[in-house]
Scaffold this active site. Structure first.
Site, PDB file in Angstrom:
ATOM      1  N   LYS A 151      80.162  64.856  46.795  1.00  0.00           N
ATOM      2  CA  LYS A 151      79.246  65.276  47.865  1.00  0.00           C
ATOM      3  C   LYS A 151      78.446  64.071  48.282  1.00  0.00           C
ATOM      4  O   LYS A 151      78.429  63.038  47.563  1.00  0.00           O
ATOM      5  CB  LYS A 151      78.334  66.410  47.379  1.00  0.00           C
ATOM      6  CG  LYS A 151      77.307  65.978  46.357  1.00  0.00           C
ATOM      7  CD  LYS A 151      76.291  67.079  46.133  1.00  0.00           C
ATOM      8  CE  LYS A 151      75.091  66.553  45.379  1.00  0.00           C
ATOM      9  NZ  LYS A 151      74.043  67.571  45.225  1.00  0.00           N
ATOM     10  N   LYS A 186      70.795  79.796  33.486  1.00  0.00           N
ATOM     11  CA  LYS A 186      71.439  78.578  33.989  1.00  0.00           C
ATOM     12  C   LYS A 186      72.865  78.876  34.420  1.00  0.00           C
ATOM     13  O   LYS A 186      73.289  78.555  35.527  1.00  0.00           O
ATOM     14  CB  LYS A 186      71.421  77.513  32.900  1.00  0.00           C
ATOM     15  CG  LYS A 186      72.242  76.281  33.216  1.00  0.00           C
ATOM     16  CD  LYS A 186      71.690  75.473  34.368  1.00  0.00           C
ATOM     17  CE  LYS A 186      72.506  74.223  34.608  1.00  0.00           C
ATOM     18  NZ  LYS A 186      72.056  73.450  35.774  1.00  0.00           N
ATOM     19  N   CYS A 203      79.169  69.972  37.440  1.00  0.00           N
ATOM     20  CA  CYS A 203      78.521  71.208  36.984  1.00  0.00           C
ATOM     21  C   CYS A 203      79.288  72.479  37.321  1.00  0.00           C
ATOM     22  O   CYS A 203      79.747  73.182  36.418  1.00  0.00           O
ATOM     23  CB  CYS A 203      77.107  71.259  37.545  1.00  0.00           C
ATOM     24  SG  CYS A 203      76.090  69.943  36.873  1.00  0.00           S
ATOM     25  N   ALA A 215      81.350  76.666  54.576  1.00  0.00           N
ATOM     26  CA  ALA A 215      82.788  76.635  54.266  1.00  0.00           C
ATOM     27  C   ALA A 215      83.283  75.202  54.326  1.00  0.00           C
ATOM     28  O   ALA A 215      82.737  74.366  55.052  1.00  0.00           O
ATOM     29  CB  ALA A 215      83.541  77.491  55.276  1.00  0.00           C
ATOM     30  N   LYS A 267      82.719  72.925  35.717  1.00  0.00           N
ATOM     31  CA  LYS A 267      82.581  72.999  34.242  1.00  0.00           C
ATOM     32  C   LYS A 267      81.897  74.313  33.840  1.00  0.00           C
ATOM     33  O   LYS A 267      82.369  75.021  32.939  1.00  0.00           O
ATOM     34  CB  LYS A 267      81.756  71.811  33.777  1.00  0.00           C
ATOM     35  CG  LYS A 267      81.303  71.829  32.341  1.00  0.00           C
ATOM     36  CD  LYS A 267      80.650  70.524  31.926  1.00  0.00           C
ATOM     37  CE  LYS A 267      79.269  70.347  32.534  1.00  0.00           C
ATOM     38  NZ  LYS A 267      78.221  71.166  31.888  1.00  0.00           N
ATOM     39  N   THR A 313      73.201  71.875  29.348  1.00  0.00           N
ATOM     40  CA  THR A 313      73.739  73.188  29.718  1.00  0.00           C
ATOM     41  C   THR A 313      74.637  73.677  28.584  1.00  0.00           C
ATOM     42  O   THR A 313      75.675  73.076  28.298  1.00  0.00           O
ATOM     43  CB  THR A 313      74.533  73.086  31.025  1.00  0.00           C
ATOM     44  OG1 THR A 313      73.644  72.599  32.040  1.00  0.00           O
ATOM     45  CG2 THR A 313      75.083  74.432  31.447  1.00  0.00           C
ATOM     46  N   LEU A 353      68.699  70.669  38.468  1.00  0.00           N
ATOM     47  CA  LEU A 353      68.662  69.490  39.354  1.00  0.00           C
ATOM     48  C   LEU A 353      69.998  69.304  40.050  1.00  0.00           C
ATOM     49  O   LEU A 353      71.045  69.412  39.433  1.00  0.00           O
ATOM     50  CB  LEU A 353      68.347  68.226  38.534  1.00  0.00           C
ATOM     51  CG  LEU A 353      67.115  68.268  37.610  1.00  0.00           C
ATOM     52  CD1 LEU A 353      66.983  66.948  36.853  1.00  0.00           C
ATOM     53  CD2 LEU A 353      65.843  68.577  38.400  1.00  0.00           C
ATOM     54  N   ARG A 354      69.945  69.009  41.383  1.00  0.00           N
ATOM     55  CA  ARG A 354      71.178  68.682  42.113  1.00  0.00           C
ATOM     56  C   ARG A 354      71.349  67.173  42.159  1.00  0.00           C
ATOM     57  O   ARG A 354      70.347  66.455  42.387  1.00  0.00           O
ATOM     58  CB  ARG A 354      71.087  69.207  43.558  1.00  0.00           C
ATOM     59  CG  ARG A 354      71.084  70.711  43.703  1.00  0.00           C
ATOM     60  CD  ARG A 354      70.664  71.098  45.115  1.00  0.00           C
ATOM     61  NE  ARG A 354      69.296  70.626  45.391  1.00  0.00           N
ATOM     62  CZ  ARG A 354      68.756  70.609  46.604  1.00  0.00           C
ATOM     63  NH1 ARG A 354      69.437  70.996  47.657  1.00  0.00           N
ATOM     64  NH2 ARG A 354      67.503  70.185  46.776  1.00  0.00           N
ATOM     65  N   VAL A 394      70.811  64.124  33.843  1.00  0.00           N
ATOM     66  CA  VAL A 394      69.672  65.016  33.593  1.00  0.00           C
ATOM     67  C   VAL A 394      68.586  64.291  32.801  1.00  0.00           C
ATOM     68  O   VAL A 394      67.416  64.253  33.194  1.00  0.00           O
ATOM     69  CB  VAL A 394      70.134  66.292  32.849  1.00  0.00           C
ATOM     70  CG1 VAL A 394      68.931  67.124  32.427  1.00  0.00           C
ATOM     71  CG2 VAL A 394      71.081  67.094  33.711  1.00  0.00           C
TER      72      VAL A 394
HETATM   73  C1  UDX Z   1      74.563  72.012  41.166  1.00  0.00           C
HETATM   74  C2  UDX Z   1      73.403  72.987  41.331  1.00  0.00           C
HETATM   75  O1  UDX Z   1      73.019  73.054  42.698  1.00  0.00           O
HETATM   76  C3  UDX Z   1      72.204  72.511  40.489  1.00  0.00           C
HETATM   77  O2  UDX Z   1      71.140  73.438  40.608  1.00  0.00           O
HETATM   78  C4  UDX Z   1      72.654  72.392  39.039  1.00  0.00           C
HETATM   79  O3  UDX Z   1      71.586  71.965  38.205  1.00  0.00           O
HETATM   80  C5  UDX Z   1      73.807  71.430  38.930  1.00  0.00           C
HETATM   81  O4  UDX Z   1      74.894  71.846  39.773  1.00  0.00           O
HETATM   82  P1  UDX Z   1      75.293  69.684  42.161  1.00  0.00           P
HETATM   83  O5  UDX Z   1      76.578  69.980  41.468  1.00  0.00           O
HETATM   84  O6  UDX Z   1      74.666  68.356  42.004  1.00  0.00           O
HETATM   85  O7  UDX Z   1      74.153  70.779  41.695  1.00  0.00           O
HETATM   86  O8  UDX Z   1      75.552  69.835  43.713  1.00  0.00           O
HETATM   87  P2  UDX Z   1      75.338  70.962  44.818  1.00  0.00           P
HETATM   88  O9  UDX Z   1      74.555  70.357  45.906  1.00  0.00           O
HETATM   89  O10 UDX Z   1      74.873  72.221  44.234  1.00  0.00           O
HETATM   90  O11 UDX Z   1      76.848  71.190  45.375  1.00  0.00           O
HETATM   91  C6  UDX Z   1      77.803  71.599  44.442  1.00  0.00           C
HETATM   92  C7  UDX Z   1      79.166  71.593  45.126  1.00  0.00           C
HETATM   93  O12 UDX Z   1      79.261  72.689  46.050  1.00  0.00           O
HETATM   94  C8  UDX Z   1      79.456  70.323  45.948  1.00  0.00           C
HETATM   95  O13 UDX Z   1      80.808  69.945  45.746  1.00  0.00           O
HETATM   96  C9  UDX Z   1      79.269  70.774  47.390  1.00  0.00           C
HETATM   97  O14 UDX Z   1      80.117  70.050  48.287  1.00  0.00           O
HETATM   98  C10 UDX Z   1      79.705  72.225  47.328  1.00  0.00           C
HETATM   99  N1  UDX Z   1      79.087  73.082  48.337  1.00  0.00           N
HETATM  100  C11 UDX Z   1      77.740  73.245  48.314  1.00  0.00           C
HETATM  101  C12 UDX Z   1      79.894  73.756  49.243  1.00  0.00           C
HETATM  102  O15 UDX Z   1      81.110  73.581  49.246  1.00  0.00           O
HETATM  103  N2  UDX Z   1      79.314  74.593  50.141  1.00  0.00           N
HETATM  104  C13 UDX Z   1      77.966  74.786  50.173  1.00  0.00           C
HETATM  105  O16 UDX Z   1      77.499  75.538  51.023  1.00  0.00           O
HETATM  106  C14 UDX Z   1      77.151  74.086  49.249  1.00  0.00           C
END
Ligand code: UDX
Length: 436
Positions: free
Chosen positions: A321, A204, A260, A252, A263, A126, A153-154, A16
Site C-alpha cells: 500500500k 484485535k 497483518c 474495491a 496473517k 498480536t 497501528l496502520r 509496532v
Molecule cells: C491494518 C489495520 O488497519 C491496523 O489497524 C492493524 O493494526 C494492522 O493491520 P495495515 O495492514 O498497515 O493496517 O494497512 P491498512 O491501511 O489497514 O490496509 C490493509 C490492506 O487492505 C492494504 O493492502 C490495503 O491496500 C487494503 N485495503 C484497505 C483495501 O483493499 N481496500 C480498502 O478499502 C482499504
C-alpha cells in the site's frame, strides 16, 4: 525501590515496537528499546530507522539525543527500573497459518527472569485469543502480572494512529496492572476498555479480520458490478452513508496485503479450528482476496486483446500500500509473476519498495523513474495507489507509451482525464471506458 512506570521497556523494535517506544518516549517516558537482531540494533543505535514510516527517523534521532530513548540488545539492561515491560516481538505465520508464538514466549520468559519485582508485563504482539491466559496458567512469568494490550497501528500512518487511538484495550486478571498499562496512553484521551486477556486478544483479531472481510465483500460486489453494469464507486458511496456500514475499507481493488490482514485472518481461522470451529467466513475472505489478484491479471490480458505474449507492461507500485516500503503479501508480487508467466515483459517502479523488490522479482526490470517505466509500454498497470502516480503528467505518458491502455487496480486514477487523452481505461468494479 519498586520500578516506576515512568520507565518503560519495549522488547522488539519492529513496526509496532519501534513506533510504540518512540511515541512513548515522545510523551515523556524514559524508554528502553530492546532489539536482538544485530543489524537492526546497529542501525537503531546509529539513529537510522529500519522501517519506512514518515517522521519516525527524526523522532528517533531527537529522542536518542535527549536521552529519553535507549536502545540495547540486552533484555536484562532493558527491563532494569522499568515499571512496564511491553512485548512487541513478531508472531509470524507457521506453515498451517497458525501464529508462531516462540518469540513471544522467549521474550516473556526473559523479561520475567530479569525484570524488577513490581513490574507489569504487557503483550502488544498480536497473539491468538487465549495465549496470555495460557502463559499465565503455565507460569511463564511467575510473580509478574501478565496482560494483553493490542495495538491498532496502520503502516504508513503509525505515528498518527498511536497519537489518535480510537480506543485503548487492556486485558488481564490483575485490574491494577491493567490500569497501570492503560495509564501509559492516558494522555491520548481515548476510551479505555479493561477486560480479560482473551477478550482483549479477540478485539484485535476481530477488528482486523472484520476489516479484511469488508474488503473481500466489496470486491465481490465489485465483480458483480462488472457483470451487471453497476459502478462500484457509487455503490460503495451509497452503502457507506449508512452509519452501520461506514465508507471506510469499502474501496474495491486488488484487495489486502501486508503483514497483518493475511496473517491475522489465517491465524484466527487456525485458532478457531483448534477449538473445533470452522470459521467459513474467514476462509471466504482469504479465497476472495486471492481470487481478486487472478481476476485482475485476466483483466490485464483482456485489455490487451486476450494475449500477453511478448507484450511490454509498465507496473506502477510494488509496496502492499502507499506510504510504506513493505512488500509482505503485496499484490504486486503475485500480479507481476502471473503476468510474466503469461509471456509479458514487465518494467516496474515504486517510490519506496524498489530495493526490497529486486531479489523477489529477478525477471522484472525495475526503474526509479515512472516516465522511464511507461516508455514504450503496451499497457500501464497501476497496482499501488501512491499519490505520485495519480499526479503523473499523463499527457506526457500518452506520448510515450506504445498503446494507450491503462488498467487501474486501485481505482485511483482520473478516468475522465485518461479517456480524454486517448487512453482506454480499465478498472475494478466498473465497465471499461474507451477513449473519447
Ligand atoms: C491494518 C489495520 O488497519 C491496523 O489497524 C492493524 O493494526 C494492522 O493491520 P495495515 O495492514 O498497515 O493496517 O494497512 P491498512 O491501511 O489497514 O490496509 C490493509 C490492506 O487492505 C492494504 O493492502 C490495503 O491496500 C487494503 N485495503 C484497505 C483495501 O483493499 N481496500 C480498502 O478499502 C482499504
Amino acid at each position: 525501590m519498586p520500578p516506576h512506570d515512568e520507565v518503560v521497556c519495549v522488547v522488539g523494535a519492529g513496526y509496532v515496537g519501534l513506533v510504540t517506544g518512540v511515541c512513548l518516549a515522545e510523551s515523556g517516558r524514559t524508554v528502553h528499546l530492546v532489539e536482538i537482531e544485530p543489524r537492526r540494533l546497529e542501525r537503531l543505535s546509529a539513529g537510522r530507522c529500519p522501517i519506512h514510516e514518515p517522521g519516525l527517523e527524526e523522532m528517533l534521532q531527537r529522542l536518542l539525543a535527549a536521552g529519553r530513548l535507549h536502545v540495547t540488545g540486552d533484555i536484562a539492561a532493558g527491563v532494569r527500573d522499568a515499571g512496564v515491560v511491553m512485548i512487541a516481538v513478531g508472531t509470524p505465520p507457521a506453515e498451517d497459518g497458525e501464529a508462531d508464538l516462540s518469540q513471544v514466549h522467549e521474550a516473556v520468559a526473559s523479561a520475567a527472569a530479569n525484570a524488577d519485582r513490581g513490574a507489569v508485563i504487557a503483550v502488544k504482539s498480536t497473539i491468538p485469543p487465549g495465549t496470555t491466559a495460557s502463559m499465565v496458567a503455565s507460569r511463564l512469568a511467575p510473580g509478574f502480572p501478565l496482560v494483553s494490550c493490542p495495538e491498532f497501528l496502520r503502516e504508513g500512518s503509525a505515528i498518527h494512529d498511536f497519537n489518535h487511538p480510537t480506543r485503548i484495550v487492556v486485558g488481564g486478571d490483575d485490574r491494577a496492572a491493567c490500569e497501570r498499562v492503560a495509564a501509559l496512553f492516558g494522555h491520548l484521551g481515548a476510551p479505555v476498555i479493561i477486560t480479560d486477556s482473551t477478550s482483549s486478544e479477540m478485539v484485535k483479531y476481530g477488528t482486523n479480520t472484520f476489516l479484511a472481510l469488508k474488503i473481500s465483500f466489496i470486491n465481490e460486489i465489485a465483480h458483480l458490478c462488472e457483470l451487471t453494469g453497476a459502478e462500484v464507486g457509487a455503490v460503495a458511496d451509497g452503502m457507506g452513508l449508512d452509519p452501520r456500514v461506514g465508507r471506510a475499507f469499502l474501496d474495491a481493488g486488488l484487495g489486502f496485503g501486508g503483514s497483518c490482514f493475511p496473517k491475522d485472518v489465517r491465524a484466527l481461522e487456525a485458532a478457531a479450528a483448534e477449538h473445533g470451529h470452522s470459521f467459513w467466513m474467514l476462509k471466504s475472505a482469504i479465497e476472495v482476496n486471492l481470487m481478486q489478484r487472478r481476476r485482475f491479471v485476466t483483466k490485464v490480458r483482456e485489455a490487451l486483446g486476450g494475449s500477453l505474449d511478448g507484450r511490454r507492461l509498465a507496473v506502477l507500485g510494488l509496496a502492499f500500500k502507499p506510504g510504506t516500503d513493505d512488500l509482505r503479501q503485496a499484490p504486486a508480487l503475485d500480479v507481476i509473476r502471473h503476468l510474466e508467466r503469461m509471456g509479458a515483459a514487465v518494467t516496474a517502479t515504486d517510490p519506496a519498495a524498489l530495493e526490497g523488490a529486486a531479489p523477489m522479482l529477478p525477471d522484472t526490470t525495475l526503474v526509479t523513474d515512472a516516465y522511464d517505466c511507461v516508455r514504450g509500454a503496451d499497457a500501464v498497470v497501476l497496482v499501488t495507489e501512491w499519490p505520485c502516480f495519480r499526479q503523473l503528467d499523463w499527457r506526457r505518458v500518452a506520448g510515450s507509451v506504445a498503446q494507450r491502455i491503462v488498467v487501474d487496480g486501485r481505482n485511483c486514477l482520473d478516468a475522465a482525464l485518461l479517456t480524454g487523452l486517448g487512453f482506454a481505461y480499465h478498472s475494478v468494479g466498473r465497465r471499461a471506458l474507451l477513449p473519447d
